[in-house]
Scaffold this active site. Structure first.
Site, PDB file in Angstrom:
ATOM      1  N   ASP A  20     -17.253  -0.126   3.343  1.00 48.11           N
ATOM      2  CA  ASP A  20     -15.812   0.786   2.927  1.00 48.11           C
ATOM      3  C   ASP A  20     -15.569   0.725   1.554  1.00 48.11           C
ATOM      4  O   ASP A  20     -16.401  -0.059   0.559  1.00 48.11           O
ATOM      5  CB  ASP A  20     -14.765   0.035   3.949  1.00 48.11           C
ATOM      6  CG  ASP A  20     -14.580  -1.282   3.541  1.00 48.11           C
ATOM      7  OD1 ASP A  20     -15.205  -1.779   2.791  1.00 48.11           O
ATOM      8  OD2 ASP A  20     -13.325  -1.557   4.055  1.00 48.11           O
ATOM      9  N   ASP A  77     -15.454  -4.799   1.828  1.00 48.01           N
ATOM     10  CA  ASP A  77     -15.315  -6.085   2.236  1.00 48.01           C
ATOM     11  C   ASP A  77     -15.813  -6.038   3.810  1.00 48.01           C
ATOM     12  O   ASP A  77     -15.756  -6.932   4.457  1.00 48.01           O
ATOM     13  CB  ASP A  77     -13.661  -6.590   2.262  1.00 48.01           C
ATOM     14  CG  ASP A  77     -13.053  -5.597   3.122  1.00 48.01           C
ATOM     15  OD1 ASP A  77     -13.069  -4.666   3.272  1.00 48.01           O
ATOM     16  OD2 ASP A  77     -11.510  -6.011   3.078  1.00 48.01           O
ATOM     17  N   ARG A  78     -16.095  -4.856   4.374  1.00 49.57           N
ATOM     18  CA  ARG A  78     -16.580  -4.239   5.614  1.00 49.57           C
ATOM     19  C   ARG A  78     -17.933  -3.776   5.486  1.00 49.57           C
ATOM     20  O   ARG A  78     -17.948  -2.921   4.434  1.00 49.57           O
ATOM     21  CB  ARG A  78     -15.779  -3.381   6.396  1.00 49.57           C
ATOM     22  CG  ARG A  78     -14.096  -4.082   6.627  1.00 49.57           C
ATOM     23  CD  ARG A  78     -13.519  -3.062   8.006  1.00 49.57           C
ATOM     24  NE  ARG A  78     -13.249  -1.995   7.302  1.00 49.57           N
ATOM     25  CZ  ARG A  78     -12.932  -0.801   7.672  1.00 49.57           C
ATOM     26  NH1 ARG A  78     -12.930  -0.754   8.899  1.00 49.57           N
ATOM     27  NH2 ARG A  78     -12.303   0.278   6.904  1.00 49.57           N
ATOM     28  N   ASP A 102     -13.377  -0.869  -0.566  1.00 41.79           N
ATOM     29  CA  ASP A 102     -13.299  -2.090  -1.320  1.00 41.79           C
ATOM     30  C   ASP A 102     -14.443  -3.114  -0.919  1.00 41.79           C
ATOM     31  O   ASP A 102     -14.687  -4.298  -1.434  1.00 41.79           O
ATOM     32  CB  ASP A 102     -12.041  -2.828  -1.168  1.00 41.79           C
ATOM     33  CG  ASP A 102     -11.795  -3.319   0.302  1.00 41.79           C
ATOM     34  OD1 ASP A 102     -11.978  -2.590   1.379  1.00 41.79           O
ATOM     35  OD2 ASP A 102     -10.946  -4.089   0.555  1.00 41.79           O
ATOM     36  N   SER A 135      -8.379   0.115  -0.021  1.00 40.71           N
ATOM     37  CA  SER A 135      -9.480  -0.021   0.782  1.00 40.71           C
ATOM     38  C   SER A 135     -10.015   1.479   1.058  1.00 40.71           C
ATOM     39  O   SER A 135     -10.394   1.976   0.315  1.00 40.71           O
ATOM     40  CB  SER A 135      -9.138  -0.644   1.988  1.00 40.71           C
ATOM     41  OG  SER A 135     -10.233  -0.803   2.926  1.00 40.71           O
ATOM     42  N   HIS A 136      -9.980   1.677   2.356  1.00 40.08           N
ATOM     43  CA  HIS A 136     -10.608   3.141   2.608  1.00 40.08           C
ATOM     44  C   HIS A 136      -9.523   4.291   2.487  1.00 40.08           C
ATOM     45  O   HIS A 136      -9.827   5.475   2.884  1.00 40.08           O
ATOM     46  CB  HIS A 136     -11.016   3.055   4.091  1.00 40.08           C
ATOM     47  CG  HIS A 136      -9.985   2.709   5.254  1.00 40.08           C
ATOM     48  ND1 HIS A 136      -9.694   1.547   5.476  1.00 40.08           N
ATOM     49  CD2 HIS A 136      -9.431   3.434   6.027  1.00 40.08           C
ATOM     50  CE1 HIS A 136      -8.971   1.344   6.250  1.00 40.08           C
ATOM     51  NE2 HIS A 136      -8.651   2.604   6.724  1.00 40.08           N
ATOM     52  N   HIS A 155     -15.297  -6.786  10.453  1.00 41.19           N
ATOM     53  CA  HIS A 155     -14.431  -7.605   9.477  1.00 41.19           C
ATOM     54  C   HIS A 155     -15.121  -8.974   9.927  1.00 41.19           C
ATOM     55  O   HIS A 155     -15.156  -9.437  11.184  1.00 41.19           O
ATOM     56  CB  HIS A 155     -12.972  -7.762   9.525  1.00 41.19           C
ATOM     57  CG  HIS A 155     -12.284  -6.818   8.435  1.00 41.19           C
ATOM     58  ND1 HIS A 155     -12.221  -7.136   7.350  1.00 41.19           N
ATOM     59  CD2 HIS A 155     -11.468  -5.846   9.046  1.00 41.19           C
ATOM     60  CE1 HIS A 155     -11.374  -5.905   6.750  1.00 41.19           C
ATOM     61  NE2 HIS A 155     -11.286  -5.411   7.669  1.00 41.19           N
ATOM     62  N   ARG A 182       0.760  -1.040   0.011  1.00 44.13           N
ATOM     63  CA  ARG A 182      -0.129  -0.055   0.248  1.00 44.13           C
ATOM     64  C   ARG A 182       0.747   1.144   0.164  1.00 44.13           C
ATOM     65  O   ARG A 182       1.843   1.276   0.642  1.00 44.13           O
ATOM     66  CB  ARG A 182      -0.917  -0.018   1.315  1.00 44.13           C
ATOM     67  CG  ARG A 182      -2.118   0.902   0.979  1.00 44.13           C
ATOM     68  CD  ARG A 182      -3.003   0.653   2.401  1.00 44.13           C
ATOM     69  NE  ARG A 182      -3.673  -0.643   2.407  1.00 44.13           N
ATOM     70  CZ  ARG A 182      -4.887  -0.894   3.078  1.00 44.13           C
ATOM     71  NH1 ARG A 182      -5.439   0.193   3.838  1.00 44.13           N
ATOM     72  NH2 ARG A 182      -5.172  -2.024   3.176  1.00 44.13           N
ATOM     73  N   LYS A 226      -3.851  -6.457  -2.107  1.00 44.53           N
ATOM     74  CA  LYS A 226      -4.202  -7.686  -1.348  1.00 44.53           C
ATOM     75  C   LYS A 226      -4.028  -8.810  -1.939  1.00 44.53           C
ATOM     76  O   LYS A 226      -4.726  -9.137  -3.035  1.00 44.53           O
ATOM     77  CB  LYS A 226      -5.486  -7.500  -0.789  1.00 44.53           C
ATOM     78  CG  LYS A 226      -5.707  -6.206   0.263  1.00 44.53           C
ATOM     79  CD  LYS A 226      -7.069  -6.181   0.680  1.00 44.53           C
ATOM     80  CE  LYS A 226      -7.341  -5.048   1.764  1.00 44.53           C
ATOM     81  NZ  LYS A 226      -8.680  -4.980   2.109  1.00 44.53           N
TER      82      LYS A 226
END
Length: 454
Positions: free
Chosen positions: A243, A247-248, A245, A99-100, A330, A15, A109
């Protein structure tokens, strides 16, 4: 000159700022290194909506194909959609997302076949080492037969698989406000929710990696204010926030009040235990007391672990756990290759709410039993000294201390955990108690100790 990628290769992913810290040339080397380390003859690659994501993911694919791996590009997807592809195809995978993080960031990832995580101890250190070496010496020699690069859309299959895991056939009609934060929820929600008796009120579904409305990080209360207001304005049954991506997933009840992720963990755990009696449920050490209580009440076996997805997934695999949850929203499912998927947790909430006539706040009250502080950060000059001062103050009779992850102090009516940040000069405090007044007292006592040495 030695190339140092330590600033962008983190504990669990890559990242950094594009193009200042990394670019497509480096992404191509990461693709080659990923294939070399995983010894893969085929991989799957996806990306989010950030402006730099298509170019970076295409470069990674070129690097992988150069070393002989066949690459399936699934294009725009959520991170859990990439995990679905890795799991269902049985292939290692790479997801391009930050992500965020703000718009100028991007990242990767990575996972092995079956969505098994790649972290520092499971291949990421070797990937970094190869990418650093090749940055100096040039790309590795191409395979005698380069791999192919093909495109495949997995969104419909992903949606169908998720819906096969939760029975939504008999739920009552629900009105749900969804804030996608201009992230990948705007791509996945319409397909996943299609055909369900839901009146969906969309917010910020336009895919825009510059995040024009608010940061795509619902963990920050400031970023769910719009959702809370809209739930009330629409007289909706609930709100969901994803979020960047996707995933949350965070949940807001019909009063516009956030539902603690611990309560969602307990609710989903009870539902999973109804399907898998006696199963093991993983929870990290800063989830609520209510989680292990609900697990035991429903005949399950709670297992406490450190904070962080690598520890959760490791325990999931070791214990054969059916579900795991974290305070950060998560949620991990055995039926989803032990990977995390906020979308599946959202479907469980919809099924639970739609399967009875009450409100969401009434439903979750059985799982939200204690007063909690949420996570409070303090900037300190010396993390160890501040933590040691707190430890000394609580080494008293009737209180237990453990150091599984930071310092956890537990008494009959309250507990707190104090953990150092790995990346910033911060101490993170979480407090829970049987009532609000006790929680506030312990919170203020510990913060006074922590901040006195800062």
């Amino acid at each position: 000159m030695t190339v140092d990628l330590s600033q962008i290769v983190k504990a669990y992913d890559v990242r950094g700022v594009v193009p200042d810290q990394w670019d497509e040339a480096l992404a191509e080397l990461f693709g080659a290194a990923f294939v070399r380390v995983t010894d893969a003859d085929a991989i799957v690659v996806g990306h989010d909506m950030r402006p730099s994501s298509p170019g970076l993911s295409a470069a990674f694919a070129r690097g992988a194909a150069r070393l002989g791996a066949d690459v399936t590009l699934i294009g725009l997807c959520s991170t859990d959609q990439l995990y679905f592809a890795s799991g269902s195809f049985g292939l290692p995978g790479a997801m391009f997302t930050a992500s965020h993080n703000p718009a100028q960031y991007n990242g990767i990832k990575m996972c092995r076949a079956g969505a098994a995580p790649v972290g520092q101890d499971t291949g990421l250190a070797e990937i970094r080492e190869l990418a650093e070496r090749w940055s100096e010496t040039g790309a590795p020699e191409a395979a005698a037969t380069p791999g192919t690069i093909t495109e495949r859309d997995t969104l419909a299959d992903y949606a169908a698989y998720l819906k096969s895991l939760v029975d939504l056939t008999t739920i009552r009609p629900l009105k749900v406000v969804v804030d996608a934060g201009n992230g990948m929820g705007g791509h996945t929600v319409p397909t996943v929710f299609e055909g369900l008796p839901l009146d969906v009120v969309p917010m910020y579904f336009e895919l825009d990696g510059t995040f024009p409305n608010h940061e795509a990080n619902p963990l920050d209360p400031a970023n769910i204010v719009d959702l809370q207001a809209r739930v009330l304005a629409e007289d909706a049954d609930l709100g969901l926030a994803f979020d960047g991506d996707a995933d949350r997933c965070f949940v807001v009840d019909e009063r516009g009040e956030p539902v603690p992720p611990s309560a969602i963990t307990a609710l989903v755990a009870a539902r999973e235990l109804a399907k898998h009696p006696g199963g093991t449920i993983i929870h990290n050490l800063i989830t609520s007391w209510s989680v292990p209580e609900v697990v035991r009440e429903n005949g399950g076996e709670p297992v406490r672990t450190r904070v962080g997805h690598s520890f959760i997934k490791e325990e999931m695999a070791k214990t054969g756990a059916i579900f795991g949850g974290e305070h950060s929203a998560h949620y991990y499912f055995k039926d989803f290759w032990n990977a995390d998927t906020g979308m599946l947790a959202a479907l469980h909430v919809l099924a639970a709410l739609g399967g009875q006539d009450g409100t969401l706040s009434a439903l979750v009250s059985a799982y939200d039993r204690y007063a909690s502080s949420g996570e409070i950060n303090s900037t300190v000059a010396d993390q160890a000294a501040s933590a040691a001062k707190v430890r000394a103050a609580y080494e008293v009779e009737g209180v237990t201390l453990d150091e599984l992850d930071g310092l956890t102090v537990t008494a009959r009516d309250w507990w707190f955990n104090l953990r150092a940040s790995n990346t910033e000069p911060l101490l993170r405090l979480n407090v829970e108690a049987r009532d609000e007044a006790t929680m506030a007292r312990i919170r203020d006592e510990v913060l006074a100790l922590v901040r006195a040495t800062s």
